[in-house]
Motif scaffolding. Structure first.
Motif, short mmCIF file in Angstrom:
data_model
loop_
_atom_site.label_atom_id
_atom_site.label_comp_id
_atom_site.label_asym_id
_atom_site.label_seq_id
_atom_site.Cartn_x
_atom_site.Cartn_y
_atom_site.Cartn_z
N ARG A 182 15.71 17.19 3.40
CA ARG A 182 14.62 17.95 4.02
C ARG A 182 15.20 19.25 4.56
NH1 ARG A 182 11.47 14.83 8.55
NH2 ARG A 182 10.29 16.79 8.49
N PRO A 183 14.95 20.36 3.89
CA PRO A 183 15.51 21.63 4.39
C PRO A 183 14.85 22.13 5.67
CG PRO A 183 14.16 22.02 2.45
CD PRO A 183 14.26 20.53 2.61
N PHE A 184 13.64 21.65 5.97
CA PHE A 184 12.90 22.10 7.16
C PHE A 184 12.32 20.89 7.87
CE2 PHE A 184 12.09 25.04 3.58
CZ PHE A 184 12.95 26.05 3.96
N GLU A 185 12.19 20.98 9.18
CA GLU A 185 11.61 19.90 9.98
C GLU A 185 10.08 19.94 9.98
OE1 GLU A 185 12.95 17.23 11.55
OE2 GLU A 185 14.75 17.84 10.45
N CYS A 186 9.52 21.11 9.70
CA CYS A 186 8.06 21.25 9.76
C CYS A 186 7.38 20.30 8.79
CB CYS A 186 7.67 22.69 9.44
SG CYS A 186 5.87 22.98 9.46
N SER A 187 6.32 19.63 9.25
CA SER A 187 5.57 18.71 8.38
C SER A 187 4.09 18.82 8.73
CB SER A 187 6.05 17.27 8.55
OG SER A 187 5.79 16.81 9.86
N ILE A 188 3.26 18.36 7.81
CA ILE A 188 1.82 18.30 8.03
C ILE A 188 1.35 16.89 7.69
CG2 ILE A 188 1.38 20.73 7.59
CD1 ILE A 188 0.51 19.92 4.73
N GLU A 189 0.21 16.50 8.23
CA GLU A 189 -0.35 15.20 7.89
C GLU A 189 -1.05 15.26 6.54
OE1 GLU A 189 -0.32 12.00 9.21
OE2 GLU A 189 1.35 12.95 10.29
N ALA A 190 -0.77 14.29 5.70
CA ALA A 190 -1.43 14.23 4.40
C ALA A 190 -2.92 13.93 4.58
CB ALA A 190 -0.79 13.15 3.53
N ASP A 191 -3.71 14.46 3.68
CA ASP A 191 -5.15 14.24 3.73
C ASP A 191 -5.48 12.93 3.01
OD1 ASP A 191 -7.87 14.51 4.02
OD2 ASP A 191 -8.10 15.89 2.33
N GLY A 192 -5.14 11.82 3.66
CA GLY A 192 -5.40 10.52 3.05
C GLY A 192 -4.55 9.45 3.70
N ALA A 193 -4.71 8.22 3.23
CA ALA A 193 -3.95 7.09 3.75
C ALA A 193 -3.95 5.98 2.71
CB ALA A 193 -4.55 6.59 5.06
N TYR A 194 -3.04 5.03 2.89
CA TYR A 194 -3.00 3.86 2.03
C TYR A 194 -3.89 2.77 2.62
CZ TYR A 194 0.91 5.91 -0.48
OH TYR A 194 1.69 6.74 -1.24
N TRP A 195 -4.75 2.21 1.80
CA TRP A 195 -5.69 1.17 2.21
C TRP A 195 -5.50 -0.08 1.37
CZ3 TRP A 195 -9.99 1.59 5.73
CH2 TRP A 195 -10.12 2.83 6.35
N LEU A 196 -5.61 -1.23 2.00
CA LEU A 196 -5.64 -2.51 1.30
C LEU A 196 -7.10 -2.89 1.13
CD1 LEU A 196 -4.28 -5.13 0.23
CD2 LEU A 196 -4.35 -5.98 2.60
N ILE A 197 -7.52 -3.15 -0.11
CA ILE A 197 -8.92 -3.48 -0.38
C ILE A 197 -9.02 -4.75 -1.20
CG2 ILE A 197 -9.67 -1.07 -0.27
CD1 ILE A 197 -9.78 -1.08 -3.34
N THR A 198 -10.12 -5.47 -1.02
CA THR A 198 -10.40 -6.66 -1.81
C THR A 198 -11.88 -6.99 -1.67
OG1 THR A 198 -9.67 -8.93 -2.30
CG2 THR A 198 -9.95 -8.35 0.03
N SER A 199 -12.33 -8.05 -2.31
CA SER A 199 -13.72 -8.48 -2.16
C SER A 199 -13.85 -9.30 -0.89
CB SER A 199 -14.14 -9.32 -3.37
OG SER A 199 -13.45 -10.56 -3.37
N PRO A 200 -15.05 -9.38 -0.30
CA PRO A 200 -15.23 -10.20 0.90
C PRO A 200 -14.85 -11.65 0.68
CG PRO A 200 -17.09 -8.72 0.63
CD PRO A 200 -16.26 -8.59 -0.63
N ALA A 201 -15.11 -12.18 -0.53
CA ALA A 201 -14.77 -13.59 -0.80
C ALA A 201 -13.26 -13.79 -0.82
CB ALA A 201 -15.39 -14.01 -2.14
N THR A 202 -12.53 -12.88 -1.47
CA THR A 202 -11.06 -13.00 -1.51
C THR A 202 -10.46 -12.83 -0.13
OG1 THR A 202 -11.00 -12.20 -3.80
CG2 THR A 202 -8.96 -12.06 -2.54
N ALA A 203 -11.08 -11.99 0.69
CA ALA A 203 -10.57 -11.75 2.05
C ALA A 203 -10.54 -13.02 2.89
CB ALA A 203 -11.41 -10.69 2.74
N GLU A 204 -11.34 -14.03 2.51
CA GLU A 204 -11.38 -15.29 3.26
C GLU A 204 -10.36 -16.30 2.76
OE1 GLU A 204 -13.19 -15.82 5.99
OE2 GLU A 204 -13.75 -13.71 5.80
#
Length: 328
Positions: free
Chosen positions: A285-307
């Motif tokens: 990393r040549p520079f310390e400056c950073s920005i927040e990415a426009d997004g995130a990682y999400w875990l998704i599934t169906s309501p039935a599988t979630a149970e």
């Protein structure tokens, strides 16, 4: 009038019972069977807005799709498409029907897949190759040791619809939106990430050292998807007049980072996925400056599988790892 014989009474009773049952049934249920092929062909054509692509998906001829859709329109006495030369658009009736069919077919496919996998100890998880190799795989041995009874199968794909296509029980996706749809999709945010310039340690030129954001004008910039993230970073670094609309656009995170490691330029890397590469010196990393990415990682599934117990175990593990990442 002569009284009815017991045999005649039984016959009439059976006829009356059949008539009552028929009246109590949904009025279109019997007709629906005659339209199933037409509805399937219409849904594919409406989703693609193309009879040709629908035919390719269904492995039939374009003429077969057209015939089935015409038959459905005649049966309903409605036009479902507005046909123009080399183009088809949905009519208001067609748009209304597509909305119902798409959700219904998705639900049917989801239930069929869940029934097929009932009683199985396996769990199919769809992930992108970059997320899998740089974040998930280094952590999975802990999950496998804790849950030897769960067969976790990783389905590597860049397609976000792996879950809805029935290719997986669950998926980890990158999105800037909240993907949860109550009743249709269960979702939990795992983590976001900062973006910061990264490059190969030998990239810097003696005559143009990487001392500040202005020095980047002497180096190729590597972009993922678009030029917007570099423009945002330059603004955050105080270079409001930077010209960043140049350099390769590489829409795969792994390929982007491999290009950076190979000395092809400077990339904006997702720091949450780069701990090992930075620690080993493959990237700097040549520079310390950073920005927040426009997004995130999400875990998704169906309501039935979630149970299901096996999914709950995986979700708890991933959420715990995500919390630990936030503390680092």
């Amino acid at each position: 009038m002569a009284p009815l014989s017991p045999r005649t009474k039984d016959k009439r009773h059976a006829q009356e019972k059949a008539m009552v049952n028929a009246l109590a049934s949904p009025p279109m249920r019997r007709n629906l069977a005659h339209h199933l092929n037409g509805l399937r062909f219409f849904e594919a054509a409406a989703r693609h807005l193309s009879f040709t692509r629908a035919a390719e998906e269904l492995c039939v001829t374009q003429a077969a799709v057209s015939h089935q859709v015409r038959a459905l329109e005649e049966a309903l006495s409605l036009l479902l498409f507005e046909r123009r030369p080399r183009q088809v658009n949905l009519s208001p009736a067609g748009a209304r029907l597509l909305a119902v069919l798409s959700s219904s077919f998705d639900h049917i496919e989801s239930v069929l897949n869940e029934l097929k996998r009932q009683g199985s100890s396996s769990l199919q998880l769809a992930v992108t190759p970059s997320f899998s190799s740089r974040w998930l795989m280094p952590r999975l041995p802990v999950f496998w040791d804790a849950h030897p009874d769960i067969e976790l199968h990783l389905h590597h794909t860049a397609q976000a619809d792996a879950l809805t296509r029935g290719a997986a029980d669950a998926a980890i996706i990158w999105t800037s939106l909240n993907p949860e749809k109550p009743g249709r999709l269960w979702a939990r945010r795992l983590f976001g990430t900062a973006l910061s310039p990264v490059c190969a340690p030998g990239l810097a030129l003696p005559e143009a050292p990487l001392i500040d954001a202005y020095s980047l004008r002497n180096y190729p910039l590597l972009h993922e998807d678009s030029f917007e993230d570099w423009q945002r970073w330059m603004t955050a670094a105080g270079v409001s007049d930077a010209q960043v609309q140049h350099g390769p656009v590489i829409d795969d995170s792994n390929a982007l980072l491999l290009a950076a490691m190979g000395g092809r330029g400077v990339a904006l890397g997702r720091l949450a996925l780069l701990a090992d590469d930075l620690r080993s010196g493959r990237l700097i990393r040549p520079f310390e400056c950073s920005i927040e990415a426009d997004g995130a990682y999400w875990l998704i599934t169906s309501p039935a599988t979630a149970e299901q117990t096996r999914f709950k175990a995986l979700a708890a593990f991933l959420e715990a790892e995500a919390r630990a990442l936030a503390k680092d």
